[in-house]
Design an enzyme around this catalytic site. Structure first.
Site, PDB file in Angstrom:
ATOM      1  N   CYS A 127      42.940  46.190  47.078  1.00  0.00           N
ATOM      2  CA  CYS A 127      41.964  45.948  48.145  1.00  0.00           C
ATOM      3  C   CYS A 127      41.674  44.463  48.281  1.00  0.00           C
ATOM      4  O   CYS A 127      40.991  43.879  47.431  1.00  0.00           O
ATOM      5  CB  CYS A 127      40.673  46.724  47.858  1.00  0.00           C
ATOM      6  SG  CYS A 127      39.360  46.386  49.036  1.00  0.00           S
TER       7      CYS A 127
ATOM      8  N   CYS B 201      37.873  43.789  48.826  1.00  0.00           N
ATOM      9  CA  CYS B 201      37.046  43.957  47.635  1.00  0.00           C
ATOM     10  C   CYS B 201      37.194  42.789  46.661  1.00  0.00           C
ATOM     11  O   CYS B 201      36.214  42.317  46.083  1.00  0.00           O
ATOM     12  CB  CYS B 201      37.425  45.238  46.895  1.00  0.00           C
ATOM     13  SG  CYS B 201      37.534  46.705  47.924  1.00  0.00           S
ATOM     14  N   ASP B 202      38.425  42.329  46.476  1.00  0.00           N
ATOM     15  CA  ASP B 202      38.714  41.432  45.357  1.00  0.00           C
ATOM     16  C   ASP B 202      39.240  40.059  45.739  1.00  0.00           C
ATOM     17  O   ASP B 202      39.446  39.211  44.855  1.00  0.00           O
ATOM     18  CB  ASP B 202      39.741  42.104  44.422  1.00  0.00           C
ATOM     19  CG  ASP B 202      39.238  43.419  43.863  1.00  0.00           C
ATOM     20  OD1 ASP B 202      38.019  43.527  43.633  1.00  0.00           O
ATOM     21  OD2 ASP B 202      40.041  44.337  43.670  1.00  0.00           O
TER      22      ASP B 202
END
Length: 305
Positions: free
Chosen positions: A133, A136-137
């Site tokens: 992701c 997300c990261d």
């Protein structure tokens, strides 16, 4: 409690179905095993959703969720399904926490989960340098050197988005050409931070507490080499989230739900939509369209019975 429609899954297909059924005054419940939004909330930017030039997947999912709730749709997050009884006029869903819900119809919209490479140490280093992701990261890799794995639209688009953080992004792809639209290939190739390693695959993730390097195999020659890297992002598609449906509804050899033109499964009163069903293309607009069809089909079924 008896509902007219229970929707399993709160991604774009499920949320759209919830908007339509609740607006039609059908008592509707959405059960989502995590937080509503599905894979949509993992998408950094959506630029091809009609009427919206550019917005994050998280924002689009939030708008869908609020719209469904505004029409009276109930939403239950972190709902882990223990058992399903889909046969008969009243369907029953049991959760792991002991809650039991009954409904006249069901819409399955459970989407998919990110596909893993299958390389050594992948599971051990997931979340410790190996990610699925970008949204997300991505910001954890500010000024780092990273790899993006894949050759489709998602891989190339997310690789471009990761250049906002990383010093360099290396796209590793198994084939000698990409399975993406021309605009995505052009954008990636024109980005000075992106380079390409074609006809290659990662065979091993190397590191103890955190990812330190990868082993890359050149597929035509079988030659392997190690490359130091700070992070790897995997974008090679999704596996339909249908394991819990085995023996409950008809699935194809890939685990996708078989449906009719009206998106009804082989069980009367049970419909399906989104990335968990048998189809060729997977896009947000397709999922929302299928959510609409499934909702209208379920509404017709409820009114008829």
């Amino acid at each position: 409690m008896l509902y007219d429609v229970i929707i399993i899954g709160g991604g774009p297909a499920g949320l759209t179905a919830g908007i339509y059924t609740s607006r039609s005054k059908l008592k509707t419940l959405i059960l989502d095993q995590g937080m509503p939004g599905g894979q949509l909330i993992l998408t950094h930017e959506i630029a091809n959703y009609p009427g919206a030039e550019s917005l994050s997947g998280y924002m689009l999912a939030s708008k869908m969720l609020q719209q469904a709730k505004s029409f009276g749709c109930e939403v239950k997050s972190n709902a882990k399904i223990k058992d399903l009884h889909l046969q008969g006029s009243i369907k029953k869903i049991s959760l792991e926490n002991g809650d039991v819900f009954e409904s006249k119809s069901i819409i399955i919209a459970t989407g998919g989960i990110s596909r893993e490479i299958g390389a050594s140490n992948e599971k051990e280093l997931k979340g410790r340098g190996v990610s699925y992701c970008a949204t997300c990261d991505g910001d954890f890799f500010q000024d780092k050197n990273i790899i993006a794995v894949g050759g489709g639209n998602s891989a190339l688009e997310e690789a471009v988005s990761l250049t906002k953080y990383a010093s360099s992004v290396t796209i590793v792809h198994m084939l000698d050409n990409f399975q993406a639209f021309d605009y995505a290939v052009k954008e990636a190739k024109e980005n000075p931070k992106i380079n390409f390693v074609m006809e290659s695959r990662i065979t091993k993730f190397i590191g103890n507490e955190r990812l330190e390097a990868v082993e890359i195999e050149h597929i035509p020659t079988g030659e392997k080499r190690e490359q130091k890297i700070d992070g790897v992002f995997v974008f090679i598609g999704y596996v339909p989230n249908t394991k819990f449906l085995e023996g409950k509804v008809a699935l194809n050899e890939r685990g996708e739900i078989k449906v009719t033109r009206d998106l009804e499964t082989n069980i009367e009163g049970v419909f399906a939509a989104g990335d968990s069903i048998e189809k060729k293309y997977r896009q947000v607009t397709i999922a929302t369209g299928e959510g609409t069809i499934a909702a209208l089909s379920a509404a017709e079924f409820v009114h008829r019975n």
